[in-house]
Motif scaffolding. Structure first.
Motif, PDB file in Angstrom:
ATOM      1  N   ALA A  35       0.817  -1.209   0.000  1.00  0.00           N
ATOM      2  CA  ALA A  35       0.000   0.000   0.000  1.00  0.00           C
ATOM      3  C   ALA A  35       0.856   1.267   0.000  1.00  0.00           C
ATOM      4  O   ALA A  35       0.458   2.276  -0.577  1.00  0.00           O
ATOM      5  CB  ALA A  35      -0.917   0.010   1.217  1.00  0.00           C
ATOM      6  N   LYS A  36       2.043   1.196   0.617  1.00  0.00           N
ATOM      7  CA  LYS A  36       2.819   2.424   0.804  1.00  0.00           C
ATOM      8  C   LYS A  36       4.141   2.470   0.045  1.00  0.00           C
ATOM      9  O   LYS A  36       4.624   3.558  -0.245  1.00  0.00           O
ATOM     10  CB  LYS A  36       3.126   2.609   2.298  1.00  0.00           C
ATOM     11  CG  LYS A  36       1.914   2.843   3.153  1.00  0.00           C
ATOM     12  CD  LYS A  36       2.300   3.016   4.595  1.00  0.00           C
ATOM     13  CE  LYS A  36       1.087   3.228   5.469  1.00  0.00           C
ATOM     14  NZ  LYS A  36       1.442   3.343   6.877  1.00  0.00           N
ATOM     15  N   CYS A  37       4.739   1.354  -0.245  1.00  0.00           N
ATOM     16  CA  CYS A  37       6.139   1.365  -0.656  1.00  0.00           C
ATOM     17  C   CYS A  37       6.423   0.870  -2.066  1.00  0.00           C
ATOM     18  O   CYS A  37       7.591   0.808  -2.457  1.00  0.00           O
ATOM     19  CB  CYS A  37       6.958   0.545   0.340  1.00  0.00           C
ATOM     20  SG  CYS A  37       6.850   1.181   2.018  1.00  0.00           S
ATOM     21  N   LEU A  38       5.428   0.498  -2.839  1.00  0.00           N
ATOM     22  CA  LEU A  38       5.708   0.029  -4.192  1.00  0.00           C
ATOM     23  C   LEU A  38       6.065   1.171  -5.125  1.00  0.00           C
ATOM     24  O   LEU A  38       6.698   0.979  -6.144  1.00  0.00           O
ATOM     25  CB  LEU A  38       4.504  -0.735  -4.761  1.00  0.00           C
ATOM     26  CG  LEU A  38       4.235  -2.111  -4.166  1.00  0.00           C
ATOM     27  CD1 LEU A  38       3.024  -2.745  -4.826  1.00  0.00           C
ATOM     28  CD2 LEU A  38       5.435  -3.013  -4.304  1.00  0.00           C
ATOM     29  N   VAL A  39       5.674   2.369  -4.754  1.00  0.00           N
ATOM     30  CA  VAL A  39       5.901   3.538  -5.600  1.00  0.00           C
ATOM     31  C   VAL A  39       6.909   4.451  -4.911  1.00  0.00           C
ATOM     32  O   VAL A  39       6.826   4.708  -3.714  1.00  0.00           O
ATOM     33  CB  VAL A  39       4.570   4.285  -5.852  1.00  0.00           C
ATOM     34  CG1 VAL A  39       4.800   5.552  -6.628  1.00  0.00           C
ATOM     35  CG2 VAL A  39       3.593   3.385  -6.585  1.00  0.00           C
ATOM     36  N   HIS A  40       7.872   4.920  -5.681  1.00  0.00           N
ATOM     37  CA  HIS A  40       8.875   5.859  -5.187  1.00  0.00           C
ATOM     38  C   HIS A  40       8.486   7.242  -5.699  1.00  0.00           C
ATOM     39  O   HIS A  40       8.240   7.429  -6.893  1.00  0.00           O
ATOM     40  CB  HIS A  40      10.257   5.459  -5.708  1.00  0.00           C
ATOM     41  CG  HIS A  40      11.353   6.357  -5.282  1.00  0.00           C
ATOM     42  ND1 HIS A  40      11.855   6.338  -4.004  1.00  0.00           N
ATOM     43  CD2 HIS A  40      12.047   7.307  -5.957  1.00  0.00           C
ATOM     44  CE1 HIS A  40      12.816   7.231  -3.910  1.00  0.00           C
ATOM     45  NE2 HIS A  40      12.952   7.831  -5.077  1.00  0.00           N
ATOM     46  N   THR A  41       8.429   8.226  -4.818  1.00  0.00           N
ATOM     47  CA  THR A  41       8.015   9.575  -5.185  1.00  0.00           C
ATOM     48  C   THR A  41       9.241  10.474  -5.291  1.00  0.00           C
ATOM     49  O   THR A  41      10.100  10.452  -4.419  1.00  0.00           O
ATOM     50  CB  THR A  41       7.050  10.152  -4.132  1.00  0.00           C
ATOM     51  OG1 THR A  41       5.958   9.250  -3.972  1.00  0.00           O
ATOM     52  CG2 THR A  41       6.532  11.509  -4.532  1.00  0.00           C
ATOM     53  N   PHE A  74       6.105  24.912  -7.891  1.00  0.00           N
ATOM     54  CA  PHE A  74       7.335  24.639  -7.150  1.00  0.00           C
ATOM     55  C   PHE A  74       8.212  23.595  -7.814  1.00  0.00           C
ATOM     56  O   PHE A  74       9.301  23.323  -7.362  1.00  0.00           O
ATOM     57  CB  PHE A  74       6.983  24.180  -5.733  1.00  0.00           C
ATOM     58  CG  PHE A  74       6.186  25.190  -4.979  1.00  0.00           C
ATOM     59  CD1 PHE A  74       6.774  26.376  -4.563  1.00  0.00           C
ATOM     60  CD2 PHE A  74       4.853  24.976  -4.704  1.00  0.00           C
ATOM     61  CE1 PHE A  74       6.045  27.324  -3.883  1.00  0.00           C
ATOM     62  CE2 PHE A  74       4.115  25.919  -4.014  1.00  0.00           C
ATOM     63  CZ  PHE A  74       4.711  27.100  -3.599  1.00  0.00           C
ATOM     64  N   GLY A  75       7.748  22.967  -8.863  1.00  0.00           N
ATOM     65  CA  GLY A  75       8.539  21.944  -9.519  1.00  0.00           C
ATOM     66  C   GLY A  75       7.673  20.813 -10.021  1.00  0.00           C
ATOM     67  O   GLY A  75       6.515  21.008 -10.410  1.00  0.00           O
ATOM     68  N   VAL A  76       8.246  19.612  -9.994  1.00  0.00           N
ATOM     69  CA  VAL A  76       7.572  18.433 -10.544  1.00  0.00           C
ATOM     70  C   VAL A  76       7.518  17.354  -9.461  1.00  0.00           C
ATOM     71  O   VAL A  76       8.465  17.162  -8.700  1.00  0.00           O
ATOM     72  CB  VAL A  76       8.334  17.885 -11.767  1.00  0.00           C
ATOM     73  CG1 VAL A  76       7.626  16.675 -12.342  1.00  0.00           C
ATOM     74  CG2 VAL A  76       8.508  18.957 -12.812  1.00  0.00           C
ATOM     75  N   ILE A  77       6.395  16.668  -9.422  1.00  0.00           N
ATOM     76  CA  ILE A  77       6.251  15.508  -8.545  1.00  0.00           C
ATOM     77  C   ILE A  77       5.979  14.318  -9.453  1.00  0.00           C
ATOM     78  O   ILE A  77       5.028  14.332 -10.241  1.00  0.00           O
ATOM     79  CB  ILE A  77       5.091  15.682  -7.548  1.00  0.00           C
ATOM     80  CG1 ILE A  77       5.319  16.899  -6.667  1.00  0.00           C
ATOM     81  CG2 ILE A  77       4.921  14.422  -6.702  1.00  0.00           C
ATOM     82  CD1 ILE A  77       4.148  17.256  -5.783  1.00  0.00           C
ATOM     83  N   GLY A  78       6.841  13.300  -9.355  1.00  0.00           N
ATOM     84  CA  GLY A  78       6.680  12.122 -10.195  1.00  0.00           C
ATOM     85  C   GLY A  78       6.636  10.864  -9.360  1.00  0.00           C
ATOM     86  O   GLY A  78       7.224  10.795  -8.281  1.00  0.00           O
ATOM     87  N   PHE A  79       5.948   9.885  -9.871  1.00  0.00           N
ATOM     88  CA  PHE A  79       5.785   8.614  -9.167  1.00  0.00           C
ATOM     89  C   PHE A  79       6.386   7.502 -10.011  1.00  0.00           C
ATOM     90  O   PHE A  79       6.045   7.364 -11.182  1.00  0.00           O
ATOM     91  CB  PHE A  79       4.308   8.349  -8.887  1.00  0.00           C
ATOM     92  CG  PHE A  79       3.645   9.459  -8.127  1.00  0.00           C
ATOM     93  CD1 PHE A  79       3.762   9.533  -6.752  1.00  0.00           C
ATOM     94  CD2 PHE A  79       2.918  10.441  -8.789  1.00  0.00           C
ATOM     95  CE1 PHE A  79       3.157  10.559  -6.045  1.00  0.00           C
ATOM     96  CE2 PHE A  79       2.319  11.466  -8.097  1.00  0.00           C
ATOM     97  CZ  PHE A  79       2.443  11.538  -6.719  1.00  0.00           C
ATOM     98  N   PHE A  80       7.265   6.701  -9.410  1.00  0.00           N
ATOM     99  CA  PHE A  80       7.957   5.639 -10.115  1.00  0.00           C
ATOM    100  C   PHE A  80       7.719   4.311  -9.404  1.00  0.00           C
ATOM    101  O   PHE A  80       7.803   4.237  -8.178  1.00  0.00           O
ATOM    102  CB  PHE A  80       9.466   5.915 -10.164  1.00  0.00           C
ATOM    103  CG  PHE A  80       9.811   7.136 -10.951  1.00  0.00           C
ATOM    104  CD1 PHE A  80      10.142   7.023 -12.286  1.00  0.00           C
ATOM    105  CD2 PHE A  80       9.790   8.394 -10.377  1.00  0.00           C
ATOM    106  CE1 PHE A  80      10.460   8.151 -13.032  1.00  0.00           C
ATOM    107  CE2 PHE A  80      10.096   9.519 -11.107  1.00  0.00           C
ATOM    108  CZ  PHE A  80      10.437   9.411 -12.445  1.00  0.00           C
ATOM    109  N   VAL A  81       7.433   3.272 -10.187  1.00  0.00           N
ATOM    110  CA  VAL A  81       7.221   1.932  -9.645  1.00  0.00           C
ATOM    111  C   VAL A  81       8.584   1.274  -9.488  1.00  0.00           C
ATOM    112  O   VAL A  81       9.414   1.308 -10.397  1.00  0.00           O
ATOM    113  CB  VAL A  81       6.323   1.090 -10.583  1.00  0.00           C
ATOM    114  CG1 VAL A  81       6.156  -0.319 -10.045  1.00  0.00           C
ATOM    115  CG2 VAL A  81       4.978   1.769 -10.772  1.00  0.00           C
TER     116      VAL A  81
END
Length: 151
Positions: A35-41, A74-81
């Motif tokens: 639920a919390k850790c599969l995606v790196h922000t 303020f910039g970019v927020i990206g989500f990586f698996v």
């Protein structure tokens, strides 16, 4: 009233590994990880985001298709698996940590219960000694009364 051996057996039973409980804890930890850790922000300005994105992609991460990058003032927020090999390694480490934590919890519980048993034993011995002293004093008093009545 339980004997010392019965209390020790009770402690042994209360502190043995419950495989069902351990499996339950591991399952909960895996679900929480998923639920919390599969995606790196990644949160950064545009230049640093591109560098971070390139680094992550080189290490096997993939851009999360369900959550595209968001550009704000303020910039970019990206989500990586995370890559599968990293997920497997982290899950294995998580399961080891859960097992070690459970074993430590059982060890701590055993120590607390044994300390309590030792305190109870010491208190019982002190009470027994006090009772013996009282009985000796009572016997001495009875002898004194018999001696004084005989005179």
């Amino acid at each position: 009233m339980m004997t010392y051996q019965e209390r020790l057996a009770e402690i042994e039973k209360a502190c043995c590994v419950d495989e069902h409980e351990l499996a339950h804890r591991k399952t909960n930890a895996r679900l929480e990880y998923q639920a919390k850790c599969l995606v790196h922000t990644v949160k950064a300005d545009m230049n640093h985001f591109l560098w971070a994105m390139q680094d992550l992609i080189n290490r096997g991460y993939q851009l999360d298709k369900r959550h595209p990058p968001v550009i704000n003032g303020f910039g970019v927020i990206g989500f990586f698996v995370k890559p599968d090999r990293l997920i497997k390694r982290e899950l294995q480490q998580l399961e080891k940590d859960v097992e070690q934590s459970y074993m430590q919890e059982l060890t701590d519980r055993r120590e607390r219960m044994e300390k309590t048993l030792q305190r109870d034993l010491e208190a019982s011995e002190a009470l027994l000694q006090r009772h013996q002293l009282e009985m000796e004093a009572l016997a001495e008093l009875e002898r004194f009364v018999k001696d004084s009545e005989s005179k």
